[in-house]
Design a protein around this motif. Structure first.
Motif, PDB file in Angstrom:
ATOM      1  N   LYS A  55     -39.224  -6.186 -21.328  1.00  0.00           N
ATOM      2  CA  LYS A  55     -38.698  -6.448 -22.674  1.00  0.00           C
ATOM      3  C   LYS A  55     -39.278  -5.447 -23.669  1.00  0.00           C
ATOM      4  N   GLY A  56     -40.589  -5.252 -23.612  1.00  0.00           N
ATOM      5  CA  GLY A  56     -41.248  -4.305 -24.508  1.00  0.00           C
ATOM      6  C   GLY A  56     -40.781  -2.879 -24.277  1.00  0.00           C
ATOM      7  N   PHE A  57     -40.606  -2.512 -23.024  1.00  0.00           N
ATOM      8  CA  PHE A  57     -40.118  -1.173 -22.683  1.00  0.00           C
ATOM      9  C   PHE A  57     -38.743  -0.954 -23.298  1.00  0.00           C
ATOM     10  N   LEU A  58     -37.869  -1.949 -23.161  1.00  0.00           N
ATOM     11  CA  LEU A  58     -36.510  -1.834 -23.675  1.00  0.00           C
ATOM     12  C   LEU A  58     -36.474  -1.777 -25.201  1.00  0.00           C
ATOM     13  N   GLU A  59     -37.417  -2.427 -25.851  1.00  0.00           N
ATOM     14  CA  GLU A  59     -37.490  -2.353 -27.314  1.00  0.00           C
ATOM     15  C   GLU A  59     -37.811  -0.932 -27.772  1.00  0.00           C
ATOM     16  N   LYS A  60     -38.544  -0.202 -26.961  1.00  0.00           N
ATOM     17  CA  LYS A  60     -38.924   1.178 -27.290  1.00  0.00           C
ATOM     18  C   LYS A  60     -37.907   2.208 -26.801  1.00  0.00           C
ATOM     19  N   HIS A  61     -37.033   1.812 -25.900  1.00  0.00           N
ATOM     20  CA  HIS A  61     -36.096   2.739 -25.268  1.00  0.00           C
ATOM     21  C   HIS A  61     -34.665   2.215 -25.408  1.00  0.00           C
ATOM     22  N   GLU A  62     -34.100   2.420 -26.570  1.00  0.00           N
ATOM     23  CA  GLU A  62     -32.772   1.907 -26.869  1.00  0.00           C
ATOM     24  C   GLU A  62     -31.672   2.549 -26.029  1.00  0.00           C
ATOM     25  N   GLU A  63     -31.998   3.615 -25.324  1.00  0.00           N
ATOM     26  CA  GLU A  63     -30.975   4.264 -24.499  1.00  0.00           C
ATOM     27  C   GLU A  63     -30.507   3.387 -23.337  1.00  0.00           C
ATOM     28  N   PHE A  64     -31.205   2.268 -23.106  1.00  0.00           N
ATOM     29  CA  PHE A  64     -30.801   1.345 -22.040  1.00  0.00           C
ATOM     30  C   PHE A  64     -30.105   0.097 -22.584  1.00  0.00           C
ATOM     31  N   ALA A  65     -29.833   0.057 -23.874  1.00  0.00           N
ATOM     32  CA  ALA A  65     -29.196  -1.122 -24.480  1.00  0.00           C
ATOM     33  C   ALA A  65     -27.815  -1.394 -23.886  1.00  0.00           C
ATOM     34  N   ASP A  66     -27.129  -0.354 -23.446  1.00  0.00           N
ATOM     35  CA  ASP A  66     -25.773  -0.525 -22.914  1.00  0.00           C
ATOM     36  C   ASP A  66     -25.731  -1.235 -21.566  1.00  0.00           C
ATOM     37  N   ILE A  67     -26.870  -1.372 -20.899  1.00  0.00           N
ATOM     38  CA  ILE A  67     -26.897  -2.053 -19.593  1.00  0.00           C
ATOM     39  C   ILE A  67     -27.740  -3.318 -19.634  1.00  0.00           C
ATOM     40  N   THR A  68     -28.114  -3.743 -20.844  1.00  0.00           N
ATOM     41  CA  THR A  68     -29.019  -4.883 -21.003  1.00  0.00           C
ATOM     42  C   THR A  68     -28.302  -6.083 -21.589  1.00  0.00           C
ATOM     43  N   ASP A  69     -28.480  -7.234 -20.943  1.00  0.00           N
ATOM     44  CA  ASP A  69     -28.000  -8.502 -21.471  1.00  0.00           C
ATOM     45  C   ASP A  69     -29.207  -9.292 -21.958  1.00  0.00           C
ATOM     46  N   PRO A  70     -29.063 -10.056 -23.015  1.00  0.00           N
ATOM     47  CA  PRO A  70     -30.213 -10.813 -23.535  1.00  0.00           C
ATOM     48  C   PRO A  70     -30.651 -11.926 -22.588  1.00  0.00           C
ATOM     49  N   ALA A  71     -31.927 -12.203 -22.620  1.00  0.00           N
ATOM     50  CA  ALA A  71     -32.472 -13.306 -21.826  1.00  0.00           C
ATOM     51  C   ALA A  71     -32.320 -14.587 -22.640  1.00  0.00           C
ATOM     52  N   THR A  72     -31.082 -15.060 -22.720  1.00  0.00           N
ATOM     53  CA  THR A  72     -30.771 -16.275 -23.474  1.00  0.00           C
ATOM     54  C   THR A  72     -31.282 -17.495 -22.705  1.00  0.00           C
ATOM     55  N   PRO A  73     -31.373 -18.642 -23.359  1.00  0.00           N
ATOM     56  CA  PRO A  73     -31.779 -19.853 -22.637  1.00  0.00           C
ATOM     57  C   PRO A  73     -30.888 -20.126 -21.423  1.00  0.00           C
ATOM     58  N   ASP A  74     -29.591 -19.883 -21.546  1.00  0.00           N
ATOM     59  CA  ASP A  74     -28.677 -20.081 -20.417  1.00  0.00           C
ATOM     60  C   ASP A  74     -29.004 -19.133 -19.274  1.00  0.00           C
ATOM     61  N   ALA A  75     -29.293 -17.870 -19.596  1.00  0.00           N
ATOM     62  CA  ALA A  75     -29.629 -16.893 -18.562  1.00  0.00           C
ATOM     63  C   ALA A  75     -30.937 -17.275 -17.872  1.00  0.00           C
ATOM     64  N   VAL A  76     -31.926 -17.678 -18.651  1.00  0.00           N
ATOM     65  CA  VAL A  76     -33.215 -18.084 -18.078  1.00  0.00           C
ATOM     66  C   VAL A  76     -33.035 -19.319 -17.207  1.00  0.00           C
ATOM     67  N   GLN A  77     -32.221 -20.265 -17.647  1.00  0.00           N
ATOM     68  CA  GLN A  77     -31.954 -21.465 -16.855  1.00  0.00           C
ATOM     69  C   GLN A  77     -31.288 -21.091 -15.530  1.00  0.00           C
ATOM     70  N   TRP A  78     -30.338 -20.155 -15.577  1.00  0.00           N
ATOM     71  CA  TRP A  78     -29.677 -19.701 -14.347  1.00  0.00           C
ATOM     72  C   TRP A  78     -30.692 -19.067 -13.406  1.00  0.00           C
ATOM     73  N   ILE A  79     -31.572 -18.240 -13.944  1.00  0.00           N
ATOM     74  CA  ILE A  79     -32.589 -17.586 -13.122  1.00  0.00           C
ATOM     75  C   ILE A  79     -33.490 -18.617 -12.464  1.00  0.00           C
TER      76      ILE A  79
END
Length: 89
Positions: free
Chosen positions: A60-84
């Motif tokens: 998460k911290g890496f991605l905050e510093k490297h916006e060039e990966f935003a196009d392949i990133t989905d948020p870790a929403t409560p639903d996503a965390v629950q699925w995981i």
């Protein structure tokens, strides 16, 4: 790649790349190995047309510093965390 493994629990999940925290030996700390590993993994995700849900604080911290990966990133929403969590049971 269609399978990603959680190094901590040794469990693998199909299909959606996930970023899990792994142990980094102290002897390797400060050498930039974790950032290199994350960057290589994200490059692979992009190359294979996948997306990532970052649940590891380091990633998460890496991605905050490297916006060039935003196009392949989905948020870790409560639903996503629950699925995981359901996949890890």
């Amino acid at each position: 790649m269609n399978i990603r493994c959680d190094a901590a629990s040794r469990r693998c999940l199909p299909s959606r790349p996930l970023a899990f925290s792994g142990d980094q030996a102290e002897q390797f700390a400060g050498r930039g190995l974790a950032s290199r590993l994350v960057r290589e993994a994200l490059d692979d995700v992009r190359r294979t047309g996948k997306r990532i849900v970052p649940v590891c604080p380091y990633v998460k911290g890496f991605l905050e510093k490297h916006e060039e990966f935003a196009d392949i990133t989905d948020p870790a929403t409560p639903d996503a965390v629950q699925w995981i969590e359901a996949q890890l049971e």
